[in-house]
Write an enzyme that holds these catalytic residues in place. Structure first.
Site, PDB file in Angstrom:
ATOM      1  N   ASN A 196      51.112  35.596  50.388  1.00  0.00           N
ATOM      2  CA  ASN A 196      50.563  34.492  49.597  1.00  0.00           C
ATOM      3  C   ASN A 196      51.153  34.635  48.187  1.00  0.00           C
ATOM      4  O   ASN A 196      50.667  35.414  47.373  1.00  0.00           O
ATOM      5  CB  ASN A 196      49.032  34.612  49.585  1.00  0.00           C
ATOM      6  CG  ASN A 196      48.377  33.498  48.808  1.00  0.00           C
ATOM      7  OD1 ASN A 196      49.046  32.677  48.171  1.00  0.00           O
ATOM      8  ND2 ASN A 196      47.061  33.455  48.851  1.00  0.00           N
ATOM      9  N   ARG A 253      51.682  31.561  53.242  1.00  0.00           N
ATOM     10  CA  ARG A 253      50.792  30.484  52.845  1.00  0.00           C
ATOM     11  C   ARG A 253      51.604  29.518  51.998  1.00  0.00           C
ATOM     12  O   ARG A 253      52.241  29.930  51.023  1.00  0.00           O
ATOM     13  CB  ARG A 253      49.640  31.041  52.017  1.00  0.00           C
ATOM     14  CG  ARG A 253      48.764  29.935  51.502  1.00  0.00           C
ATOM     15  CD  ARG A 253      47.819  30.431  50.447  1.00  0.00           C
ATOM     16  NE  ARG A 253      46.983  29.330  50.009  1.00  0.00           N
ATOM     17  CZ  ARG A 253      46.464  29.235  48.795  1.00  0.00           C
ATOM     18  NH1 ARG A 253      46.697  30.163  47.904  1.00  0.00           N
ATOM     19  NH2 ARG A 253      45.716  28.208  48.486  1.00  0.00           N
ATOM     20  N   HIS A 312      42.433  23.838  51.128  1.00  0.00           N
ATOM     21  CA  HIS A 312      41.649  24.877  51.825  1.00  0.00           C
ATOM     22  C   HIS A 312      41.669  24.658  53.344  1.00  0.00           C
ATOM     23  O   HIS A 312      40.767  25.101  54.050  1.00  0.00           O
ATOM     24  CB  HIS A 312      40.161  24.874  51.398  1.00  0.00           C
ATOM     25  CG  HIS A 312      39.885  25.275  49.987  1.00  0.00           C
ATOM     26  ND1 HIS A 312      38.911  24.655  49.215  1.00  0.00           N
ATOM     27  CD2 HIS A 312      40.434  26.234  49.202  1.00  0.00           C
ATOM     28  CE1 HIS A 312      38.869  25.218  48.030  1.00  0.00           C
ATOM     29  NE2 HIS A 312      39.785  26.177  47.991  1.00  0.00           N
ATOM     30  N   HIS A 324      33.312  25.038  52.040  1.00  0.00           N
ATOM     31  CA  HIS A 324      34.039  26.157  51.412  1.00  0.00           C
ATOM     32  C   HIS A 324      33.644  26.130  49.937  1.00  0.00           C
ATOM     33  O   HIS A 324      34.140  25.318  49.150  1.00  0.00           O
ATOM     34  CB  HIS A 324      35.545  25.962  51.599  1.00  0.00           C
ATOM     35  CG  HIS A 324      36.377  27.025  50.959  1.00  0.00           C
ATOM     36  ND1 HIS A 324      37.137  27.942  51.679  1.00  0.00           N
ATOM     37  CD2 HIS A 324      36.569  27.340  49.654  1.00  0.00           C
ATOM     38  CE1 HIS A 324      37.740  28.763  50.841  1.00  0.00           C
ATOM     39  NE2 HIS A 324      37.420  28.406  49.601  1.00  0.00           N
ATOM     40  N   GLY A 359      33.563  28.184  46.618  1.00  0.00           N
ATOM     41  CA  GLY A 359      34.028  29.360  45.891  1.00  0.00           C
ATOM     42  C   GLY A 359      34.334  28.931  44.474  1.00  0.00           C
ATOM     43  O   GLY A 359      33.754  27.965  43.966  1.00  0.00           O
ATOM     44  N   GLY A 379      37.016  27.490  43.603  1.00  0.00           N
ATOM     45  CA  GLY A 379      37.359  26.120  43.975  1.00  0.00           C
ATOM     46  C   GLY A 379      36.542  25.798  45.213  1.00  0.00           C
ATOM     47  O   GLY A 379      36.383  26.651  46.076  1.00  0.00           O
ATOM     48  N   ARG A 434      36.629  23.268  37.320  1.00  0.00           N
ATOM     49  CA  ARG A 434      37.180  21.916  37.556  1.00  0.00           C
ATOM     50  C   ARG A 434      36.067  20.889  37.616  1.00  0.00           C
ATOM     51  O   ARG A 434      34.998  21.169  38.166  1.00  0.00           O
ATOM     52  CB  ARG A 434      37.957  21.893  38.888  1.00  0.00           C
ATOM     53  CG  ARG A 434      39.246  22.668  38.843  1.00  0.00           C
ATOM     54  CD  ARG A 434      39.886  22.748  40.209  1.00  0.00           C
ATOM     55  NE  ARG A 434      40.026  24.129  40.620  1.00  0.00           N
ATOM     56  CZ  ARG A 434      40.376  24.528  41.835  1.00  0.00           C
ATOM     57  NH1 ARG A 434      40.610  23.647  42.785  1.00  0.00           N
ATOM     58  NH2 ARG A 434      40.494  25.808  42.115  1.00  0.00           N
ATOM     59  N   ARG A 475      26.898  34.086  39.599  1.00  0.00           N
ATOM     60  CA  ARG A 475      25.962  35.177  39.346  1.00  0.00           C
ATOM     61  C   ARG A 475      25.499  35.159  37.893  1.00  0.00           C
ATOM     62  O   ARG A 475      24.321  35.324  37.595  1.00  0.00           O
ATOM     63  CB  ARG A 475      26.612  36.529  39.667  1.00  0.00           C
ATOM     64  CG  ARG A 475      26.822  36.724  41.147  1.00  0.00           C
ATOM     65  CD  ARG A 475      27.830  37.777  41.453  1.00  0.00           C
ATOM     66  NE  ARG A 475      29.185  37.325  41.142  1.00  0.00           N
ATOM     67  CZ  ARG A 475      30.289  37.884  41.601  1.00  0.00           C
ATOM     68  NH1 ARG A 475      30.196  38.959  42.342  1.00  0.00           N
ATOM     69  NH2 ARG A 475      31.468  37.404  41.306  1.00  0.00           N
ATOM     70  N   GLY A 523      29.423  30.336  49.159  1.00  0.00           N
ATOM     71  CA  GLY A 523      28.857  30.004  50.466  1.00  0.00           C
ATOM     72  C   GLY A 523      28.418  31.235  51.249  1.00  0.00           C
ATOM     73  O   GLY A 523      27.420  31.215  51.964  1.00  0.00           O
ATOM     74  N   GLU A 524      29.162  32.326  51.105  1.00  0.00           N
ATOM     75  CA  GLU A 524      28.852  33.534  51.877  1.00  0.00           C
ATOM     76  C   GLU A 524      27.787  34.392  51.209  1.00  0.00           C
ATOM     77  O   GLU A 524      27.106  35.172  51.873  1.00  0.00           O
ATOM     78  CB  GLU A 524      30.130  34.392  52.045  1.00  0.00           C
ATOM     79  CG  GLU A 524      31.140  33.771  52.973  1.00  0.00           C
ATOM     80  CD  GLU A 524      32.511  34.421  52.876  1.00  0.00           C
ATOM     81  OE1 GLU A 524      32.600  35.621  52.553  1.00  0.00           O
ATOM     82  OE2 GLU A 524      33.510  33.717  53.122  1.00  0.00           O
ATOM     83  N   ASN A 525      27.685  34.267  49.869  1.00  0.00           N
ATOM     84  CA  ASN A 525      26.847  35.228  49.136  1.00  0.00           C
ATOM     85  C   ASN A 525      25.621  34.669  48.435  1.00  0.00           C
ATOM     86  O   ASN A 525      24.715  35.417  48.100  1.00  0.00           O
ATOM     87  CB  ASN A 525      27.697  35.936  48.063  1.00  0.00           C
ATOM     88  CG  ASN A 525      28.790  36.780  48.670  1.00  0.00           C
ATOM     89  OD1 ASN A 525      28.486  37.682  49.450  1.00  0.00           O
ATOM     90  ND2 ASN A 525      30.027  36.481  48.358  1.00  0.00           N
ATOM     91  N   GLU A 557      41.410  33.522  55.601  1.00  0.00           N
ATOM     92  CA  GLU A 557      42.635  32.714  55.617  1.00  0.00           C
ATOM     93  C   GLU A 557      43.831  33.542  56.078  1.00  0.00           C
ATOM     94  O   GLU A 557      44.703  33.037  56.781  1.00  0.00           O
ATOM     95  CB  GLU A 557      42.878  32.108  54.228  1.00  0.00           C
ATOM     96  CG  GLU A 557      41.842  31.046  53.910  1.00  0.00           C
ATOM     97  CD  GLU A 557      41.767  30.676  52.447  1.00  0.00           C
ATOM     98  OE1 GLU A 557      42.317  29.642  52.080  1.00  0.00           O
ATOM     99  OE2 GLU A 557      41.141  31.417  51.660  1.00  0.00           O
TER     100      GLU A 557
END
Ligand code: AMP
Length: 398
Positions: A7, A91, A180, A208, A210, A212, A241, A285, A333-335, A386
């Site tokens: 990447n 990528r 994404h 997704h 994050g 972004g 953004r 956070r 999303g995960e945390n 990814e």
């Protein structure tokens, strides 16, 4: 089969070396400050000492050489010779309308990636440099390009066209591309397995979230709409953004503030989103802590983010005529259980019933359901990967 996933960014290069048969990450690393004073490579491999080396890297070619040296090093490496790398998966951020899936890289493919440079001026040139550097050092190893935009090429015209004069689409390729895609595709495939149903029968909204963020409506396994647009600036309010705003604000600001295009772009990309609203941080956070301490603008920024995410959940439920699953992924999303809870609030009418206990304890569990038993809509947390998706696509093609 072992795949090297690359990447390449403008001054950095992230890599992972993956055993596709066991899905194991054999080594991963990062080259930083390529072309800048103080370039450095760091690599971690299970069971090996961490490797850090400060050494000049004039360009991405030097960086790839350092990566190969690190991978083949006796002390820190995981392979004895270069031909243990069966293929390289790259990528590539923008594939325009030319690619709706991953492809083996040829001269024609490189030309098409180059043609998309003006659509992704910060990313595609770096991706091309990474590809060419690998070709030079590993001329006999197959190279594959995996595009962030490819998964969204299935959107219908009414979803991807903007209501601008049609000639602007023909002349400048102005349309929604979406980003994404590798992440949305990966979590869709995992959701199919987790739900134990055939993807062709499923209507899923993948979130997704994050630094972004983008949200995608996946109907029968195909992206039918997504929140990012012509660029990754569109959609929900993000870390820095602005997401969707009235387009007239751009010219208004240019007139009122005397800003040129560069400045207005910088403000919308780097000074806006939850950072701009809170005046504090782009990190959720920090915002949650500040909200706890009574910071009203931090609270407002979080509310705005959640509100814009919910708008897309509503819009995409309508676009698909219902929804069977919501998938949360990426850093937030995960945390962030609070964000997931707020996004799912009062969505019982859609069939979403969140289990608060499961939601609050989801972190670190990997892929899991967080809905109540009997909830019509399944709510899932699926960590994105990814790199693995790129490796899987690469292995399939070679
Ligand atoms: P990503 O771009 O997917 O790496 O996500 C990065 C963002 O995820 C950070 O800026 C944070 O806002 C958010 N994030 C990461 N860890 C947590 C956490 N434990 N709780 C809340 N937000 C988090």
């Amino acid at each position: 089969m072992k795949i090297l996933v690359i990447n390449a960014g403008s001054s950095s290069l992230k890599y992972q070396f993956i055993n596709i048969d066991t899905k194991e990450v054999l080594a991963k690393g990062l080259c930083e400050r390529i072309g800048i004073e103080g370039s450095k490579i760091s690599q971690k491999a299970p069971g090996k000492e961490e490797y850090v080396c400060v050494s000049e890297m004039k360009d991405h070619g030097d960086a790839i050489k350092m990566v190969i040296d690190a991978l083949t090093s006796d002390k820190y490496g995981v392979i004895s010779k270069m031909d243990e790398i069966d293929a390289v998966g790259h990528r590539v951020v923008h594939g325009g309308e030319a690619f709706n899936e991953s492809v083996v890289i040829t001269k024609e493919v490189k030309k098409a990636i180059e043609d998309c440079c003006e659509l992704a001026p910060l990313h595609n040139p770096a991706n091309l440099i990474g590809i060419e550097a690998c070709e030079k050092i590993m001329p006999n190893t197959p190279q594959v390009a995996v595009f962030d935009t490819a998964f969204h090429q299935t959107m219908p015209k009414e979803a991807y066209l903007y209501a601008l004069p049609y000639e602007m689409y023909e002349k400048h390729k102005i349309r929604r591309y979406g980003f994404h895609g590798t992440s949305h595709k990966y979590v869709t495939q995992q959701a199919e397995k987790l739900m134990g149903k055939d993807i062709s029968d499923l209507k899923i909204i993948t979130l997704h979230l994050g630094n972004g963020s983008s949200i995608t409506a996946v109907d029968g396994g195909k992206s039918i709409d997504t929140s990012m647009g012509f660029t990754p600036l569109a959609g929900v309010a993000m870390g820095t953004r602005c997401g969707d705003i009235d387009p007239a604000i751009v010219t208004f600001l240019m007139e009122k503030e005397g800003w040129d295009t560069e400045k207005v772009n910088a403000v919308m990309n780097k000074d806006s989103g939850v950072y701009g609203l809170s005046g504090l941080s782009s990190d959720f956070r920090d915002l949650a802590n500040a909200k706890e301490e009574g910071n009203e603008r931090a609270s407002l920024a979080l509310d705005k983010f959640i509100y814009t995410v919910r708008q897309f959940v509503g819009a995409y439920s309508v676009a698909m005529g219902g929804v069977d699953g919501l998938v949360f992924t990426a850093g937030i999303g995960e945390n962030d259980a609070m964000v997931r809870e707020e996004v799912c609030k009062n969505l019982e009418y859609l069939g979403v019933e969140l289990d608060k206990e499961l939601n609050n304890t989801a972190r670190g569990k990997g892929e899991c359901f967080i809905n109540k038993e009997g909830s019509k809509v399944k709510v899932m947390v699926i960590p994105t990967n990814e790199e693995l998706m790129i490796a899987l696509d690469t292995a399939k093609l070679v």
